[in-house]
Structure formats: C-alpha cells, structure tokens
Design a protein around this motif. Structure first.
Motif, short mmCIF file in Angstrom:
data_model
loop_
_atom_site.label_atom_id
_atom_site.label_comp_id
_atom_site.label_asym_id
_atom_site.label_seq_id
_atom_site.Cartn_x
_atom_site.Cartn_y
_atom_site.Cartn_z
N ILE A 6 13.68 -7.75 43.06
CA ILE A 6 15.05 -7.82 43.55
C ILE A 6 16.03 -7.31 42.49
O ILE A 6 16.93 -6.52 42.79
CB ILE A 6 15.41 -9.24 44.01
CG1 ILE A 6 14.62 -9.57 45.28
CG2 ILE A 6 16.90 -9.40 44.25
CD1 ILE A 6 14.72 -11.01 45.72
N ILE A 11 11.98 -12.71 52.39
CA ILE A 11 12.34 -11.45 51.74
C ILE A 11 11.10 -10.66 51.36
O ILE A 11 11.06 -9.44 51.53
CB ILE A 11 13.21 -11.71 50.49
CG1 ILE A 11 14.51 -12.38 50.90
CG2 ILE A 11 13.51 -10.42 49.77
CD1 ILE A 11 15.33 -12.85 49.73
N ILE A 65 17.89 -6.88 50.93
CA ILE A 65 18.34 -7.60 49.74
C ILE A 65 19.64 -8.33 50.02
O ILE A 65 19.81 -9.50 49.65
CB ILE A 65 18.49 -6.64 48.54
CG1 ILE A 65 17.13 -6.12 48.13
CG2 ILE A 65 19.20 -7.33 47.37
CD1 ILE A 65 17.18 -5.00 47.14
N LEU A 111 20.56 -16.78 51.10
CA LEU A 111 20.17 -17.80 50.13
C LEU A 111 21.38 -18.56 49.59
O LEU A 111 21.36 -19.79 49.51
CB LEU A 111 19.38 -17.15 48.98
CG LEU A 111 18.81 -18.11 47.95
CD1 LEU A 111 17.78 -19.03 48.58
CD2 LEU A 111 18.18 -17.32 46.82
N ILE A 112 22.43 -17.85 49.27
CA ILE A 112 23.65 -18.50 48.76
C ILE A 112 24.23 -19.43 49.82
O ILE A 112 24.57 -20.59 49.53
CB ILE A 112 24.68 -17.44 48.31
CG1 ILE A 112 24.18 -16.72 47.06
CG2 ILE A 112 26.04 -18.08 48.07
CD1 ILE A 112 24.95 -15.47 46.71
N LEU A 164 11.45 -11.86 42.02
CA LEU A 164 12.72 -11.82 41.31
C LEU A 164 12.88 -10.50 40.55
O LEU A 164 13.95 -9.88 40.60
CB LEU A 164 12.84 -13.00 40.35
CG LEU A 164 14.12 -13.08 39.54
CD1 LEU A 164 15.33 -13.26 40.45
CD2 LEU A 164 14.05 -14.21 38.53
N VAL A 198 18.40 -4.02 42.83
CA VAL A 198 19.86 -4.11 42.67
C VAL A 198 20.33 -3.08 41.64
O VAL A 198 21.34 -2.41 41.84
CB VAL A 198 20.29 -5.54 42.27
CG1 VAL A 198 21.74 -5.57 41.80
CG2 VAL A 198 20.09 -6.50 43.44
N GLY A 254 18.96 -11.31 52.21
CA GLY A 254 18.27 -12.34 51.44
C GLY A 254 19.18 -13.08 50.47
O GLY A 254 19.19 -14.31 50.42
N VAL A 255 19.96 -12.34 49.72
CA VAL A 255 20.82 -12.96 48.71
C VAL A 255 21.96 -13.74 49.35
O VAL A 255 22.21 -14.90 48.99
CB VAL A 255 21.35 -11.89 47.72
CG1 VAL A 255 22.40 -12.48 46.79
CG2 VAL A 255 20.20 -11.31 46.91
N ILE A 256 22.65 -13.14 50.29
CA ILE A 256 23.77 -13.85 50.94
C ILE A 256 23.25 -15.05 51.72
O ILE A 256 23.83 -16.13 51.68
CB ILE A 256 24.59 -12.90 51.83
CG1 ILE A 256 25.34 -11.92 50.95
CG2 ILE A 256 25.55 -13.67 52.72
CD1 ILE A 256 26.11 -10.87 51.68
#
Length: 123
Positions: free
Chosen positions: A13, A70, A91, A98-99, A10, A17, A94-96
């Motif tokens: 990431i 990730i 990233i 995960l959402i 975390l 960002v 991974g983020v999109i």
C-alpha cells in the motif's frame, strides 16, 4: 505468517501510494471520495439491518460487511486490469473505509461500554 502478510500488505500500500501519488491527488478533486463514503455507509447499514436480533451481532456484522478485503481486491486487479486507476480506487476505498470504520467502531465501543455501565448502576 499473519504478521508477515500484514507487513507485506502495508508495504504494498505504501509503495502504491508513492508510485501513484499524482493520480491519488487527482482523485480528491473528483466525486470519487463521495462515492467511497456512500459505498462504505451503505455496506454498513445493510450489515446492521441484516445482523439479526442482537445489538452486538448487528454491530459486528455491520463493521464486517463494510470492511473491504484489500488484499483480495489488489490480487484481482493486478491480474485483470492494466489501468492504474483501478489500483488507486482500491487503495482509496481501503484507506478511507478503514478510517471510517475505526472511528465508528470506537464510537460503538463507547456506546456499548456506556450502556454496560448504565446497566450495572441501575441494577
């Protein structure tokens, strides 16, 4: 150790960002987001189709197939690429992903719960 590794991931990431924010903002003006959504969706469908006969197994394999590792991707990218766009795309995926998968898992859970309640009330 599990909590420590999750906290480290975390932190990594969030740091990426912050460091690459201008590049991240630029990605949202390209077709990269569409590519990510398409990639995650295709992975989800392949996992579901190949998930076997049981509905629960299909759902589990669909979510597992669509989820990206990730940490492993960042490790490979760090040692093999110098282009920051590689890290940025990892990233973003991974983020999109995960959402999308959290939303889909919640919907699948509601459907599973609704089917179980329906089954109990009809017995």
């Amino acid at each position: 150790m599990n909590q420590a590794s999750n906290l480290a991931l975390l932190t990594l990431i969030v740091a990426l960002v912050i460091v690459y924010f201008p590049e991240l903002a630029r990605i949202f003006s390209t077709a990269a987001i569409l590519a990510v959504v398409t990639f995650v969706t295709i992975s989800l469908v392949v996992g579901y189709v190949l998930g076997g006969p049981g509905r629960g197994t299909k759902r589990t394999l669909a979510l597992g197939t669509a989820q990206r590792n990730i940490a492993a991707a960042l490790a490979v990218a760090t040692f093999n690429f110098t282009d920051p766009d590689v890290m940025i795309m990892i990233i973003v995926v991974g983020v999109i992903g995960l959402i999308l998968l959290i939303f889909l898992a919640a919907e699948m859970g509601k459907l599973g719960m609704a089917a179980a309640i329906d089954q109990m009330t009809h017995d």
